[in-house]
Scaffold this active site. Structure first.
Site, PDB file in Angstrom:
ATOM      1  N   TYR A 178      -1.833 -43.684 -27.993  1.00 40.72           N
ATOM      2  CA  TYR A 178      -3.130 -43.855 -28.661  1.00 40.72           C
ATOM      3  C   TYR A 178      -2.972 -43.765 -30.178  1.00 40.72           C
ATOM      4  CZ  TYR A 178      -7.844 -42.746 -30.270  1.00 40.72           C
ATOM      5  OH  TYR A 178      -9.046 -42.734 -30.950  1.00 40.72           O
ATOM      6  N   SER A 224      -9.231 -43.453 -36.360  1.00 38.67           N
ATOM      7  CA  SER A 224      -9.126 -42.105 -35.826  1.00 38.67           C
ATOM      8  C   SER A 224      -8.226 -41.275 -36.728  1.00 38.67           C
ATOM      9  CB  SER A 224      -8.541 -42.141 -34.415  1.00 38.67           C
ATOM     10  OG  SER A 224      -8.206 -40.841 -33.959  1.00 38.67           O
TER      11      SER A 224
END
Length: 240
Positions: A188, A148
């Site tokens: 995250y 990501s």
């Protein structure tokens, strides 16, 4: 999908996290290849959620698509999936399973934070450990990991806005400022930073075995990820 004959040498691909999002889209795209160049093992934690993939694919075709139960947090589930694939040449392993957690850090429970790391980091590690030995013995393969931009933004900064860029034999300093961090995504992003380090290290040590590691640093993608992510519970937090 199509009536092409199955090629003598199909590329065998196993993908985790195929019940939705990127995993579902990738599995459907490869399995529906008109030349039938791919045999896809589409895995997911709960096979009851496989209907969307079946609909997206437009039916079943055992020559190009097989559904498997695989929970990346469960070593027994991984062992069973590896046993099912055993005897077939696994060319590409796609570690795609992932979860999110959004909210102010002080409202995130330890259990929720552990779940993020169990899936995003340790899930990828367990999956690679399960299938890497066979690739090493064959001295061939590719491992693709869904990362990501959250594993890049706000990272590798040094004083004065310099950033450390990983390079094969060491590190370089860059004058470019790194991108700002992602608000309310600290846990995250931390898990995806860890995945960055994992892949950069693996890429070096697996190169002599002719195994290539690809880290895909995804930006915003139109999937159900945001709807499925965990949200911190503000009850009893200092924000109330």
């Amino acid at each position: 999908p199509g009536t092409a004959a199955v090629p003598m040498e199909q590329t065998t691909v196993l993908i985790t996290g195929c019940s939705s999002g990127i995993g579902l889209g990738l599995a459907a795209r490869l399995a529906a290849d008109s030349a039938r160049r791919f045999k896809v093992f589409a895995t997911m934690r709960d096979l009851a959620k496989s209907e969307r993939l079946r609909e997206r694919f437009g039916g079943s075709c055992p020559e190009t698509l097989e559904l498997l139960q695989l929970d990346v947090t469960d070593p027994r589930s991984l062992a069973a999936a590896a046993q099912r694939v055993q005897g077939q040449r696994l060319d590409v392993l796609v570690c795609n399973a992932g979860v999110g957690l959004m909210g102010p850090l002080e409202t995130c429970s330890e259990q929720a934070m552990r779940t993020v790391f169990e899936v995003n980091l340790f899930g990828a590690i367990r999956t690679i450990q399960a299938f890497l030995p066979a690739m090493k013995r064959r001295r061939a393969g590719r491992i693709v990991v869904t990362g990501s931009v959250g594993g890049l933004q706000g990272g590798r900064c040094m004083g004065g806005g310099e950033a450390v860029l990983a390079c094969g034999g060491g590190a370089q300093l860059s004058k470019h400022r790194s991108a700002p961090g992602v608000p309310f995504n600290s846990v995250y992003c931390a898990s995806k930073f860890a995945v960055e380090g994992l892949c950069e290290s693996l890429a070096i040590v697996l190169r002599p075995f002719n195994i290539h590691v690809t880290l895909v640093e995804c930006g915003p993608v139109n999937t159900g990820f945001l709807q499925n992510l965990q949200r911190a519970d503000p009850e009893g937090s200092e924000l109330q």
